[in-house]
Design a protein around this motif. Structure first.
Motif, PDB file in Angstrom:
ATOM      1  N   GLN A  97       0.754  -1.823   0.055  1.00  0.00           N
ATOM      2  CA  GLN A  97      -0.002   0.053   0.487  1.00  0.00           C
ATOM      3  C   GLN A  97       0.738   1.356   0.225  1.00  0.00           C
ATOM      4  N   LEU A  98       2.188   1.278   0.751  1.00  0.00           N
ATOM      5  CA  LEU A  98       2.786   2.340   0.473  1.00  0.00           C
ATOM      6  C   LEU A  98       3.527   2.297  -0.333  1.00  0.00           C
ATOM      7  N   GLU A  99       4.004   1.522  -1.313  1.00  0.00           N
ATOM      8  CA  GLU A  99       5.039   1.287  -2.357  1.00  0.00           C
ATOM      9  C   GLU A  99       3.855   1.765  -3.238  1.00  0.00           C
ATOM     10  N   LEU A 100       2.767   2.032  -3.315  1.00  0.00           N
ATOM     11  CA  LEU A 100       1.786   2.707  -4.129  1.00  0.00           C
ATOM     12  C   LEU A 100       1.422   3.940  -4.512  1.00  0.00           C
ATOM     13  N   ASN A 101       1.880   4.770  -3.491  1.00  0.00           N
ATOM     14  CA  ASN A 101       0.812   5.254  -3.258  1.00  0.00           C
ATOM     15  C   ASN A 101       2.539   6.402  -2.318  1.00  0.00           C
ATOM     16  N   SER A 102       3.717   6.697  -2.983  1.00  0.00           N
ATOM     17  CA  SER A 102       4.382   7.344  -2.809  1.00  0.00           C
ATOM     18  C   SER A 102       4.211   8.810  -3.177  1.00  0.00           C
ATOM     19  N   GLY A 103       4.673   9.398  -2.130  1.00  0.00           N
ATOM     20  CA  GLY A 103       4.299  10.830  -2.003  1.00  0.00           C
ATOM     21  C   GLY A 103       3.063  11.692  -1.723  1.00  0.00           C
ATOM     22  N   LYS A 104       2.312  10.802  -0.447  1.00  0.00           N
ATOM     23  CA  LYS A 104       0.817  11.092  -0.548  1.00  0.00           C
ATOM     24  C   LYS A 104       1.353  11.077   0.993  1.00  0.00           C
ATOM     25  N   TYR A 105       0.234  11.631   1.970  1.00  0.00           N
ATOM     26  CA  TYR A 105       0.496  12.276   3.203  1.00  0.00           C
ATOM     27  C   TYR A 105      -0.314  11.006   3.807  1.00  0.00           C
ATOM     28  N   PHE A 106       0.243  10.433   4.838  1.00  0.00           N
ATOM     29  CA  PHE A 106      -0.368   9.177   6.169  1.00  0.00           C
ATOM     30  C   PHE A 106       0.727   9.077   7.148  1.00  0.00           C
ATOM     31  N   ASP A 107      -0.539   8.922   8.077  1.00  0.00           N
ATOM     32  CA  ASP A 107      -0.580   8.891   9.472  1.00  0.00           C
ATOM     33  C   ASP A 107      -0.138   7.509  10.189  1.00  0.00           C
TER      34      ASP A 107
END
Length: 134
Positions: A97-107
């Motif tokens: 999930q992180l790999e596919l959404n690089s550059g997004k804001y995460f908690d």
């Protein structure tokens, strides 16, 4: 002949003392190992923009990542650097999930340990859950 039973008691007393000492050392080293590598020292949430998520390692392939947090901190006296949070990732589904959404804001929720195990990751911070993604 009366001294023979006393000698046997001395030998068995020494063996008992040696056994207790070895047992004490084994429990002591085992407790230290648990505290150093498996006891969760801290838990928390970090927020920021995902810089990268990678799978790497020479022998143990682990998942690693980095968040860039908002704001600035001083790296050295007179210098400015962005706040970065480097972490290891616990399981495959979180990594993908992180790999596919690089550059997004995460908690991200993480656990902090006292020591690093090579098969768990390269950092003492291990992400175990994605709380929010924007």
């Amino acid at each position: 002949m009366e001294n023979l039973p006393e000698q046997k008691k001395t030998k068995s007393g020494f063996k008992k003392l040696l056994f207790i000492l070895l047992l004490f050392l084994l429990v002591g080293f085992g407790s230290y190992g648990y505290w150093k590598y498996y006891y969760v020292f801290g838990e928390g949430v970090k927020s920021g923009y995902l810089n990268f998520a990678v799978k790497k390692g020479n022998i143990f392939k682990t998942y690693e990542g980095k968040l860039i947090q908002e704001g600035f901190g001083s790296a050295k006296t007179g210098g400015i650097a962005s706040n970065q949070f480097e972490f290891s990732i616990e399981d495959d589904s979180i990594f993908h999930q992180l790999e596919l959404n690089s550059g997004k804001y995460f908690d991200l929720r993480y656990k902090e340990y006292h020591g690093v195990l090579p098969w768990r990751g390269n950092t003492v911070y291990v992400v175990d859950k994605i709380i929010n993604m924007k």
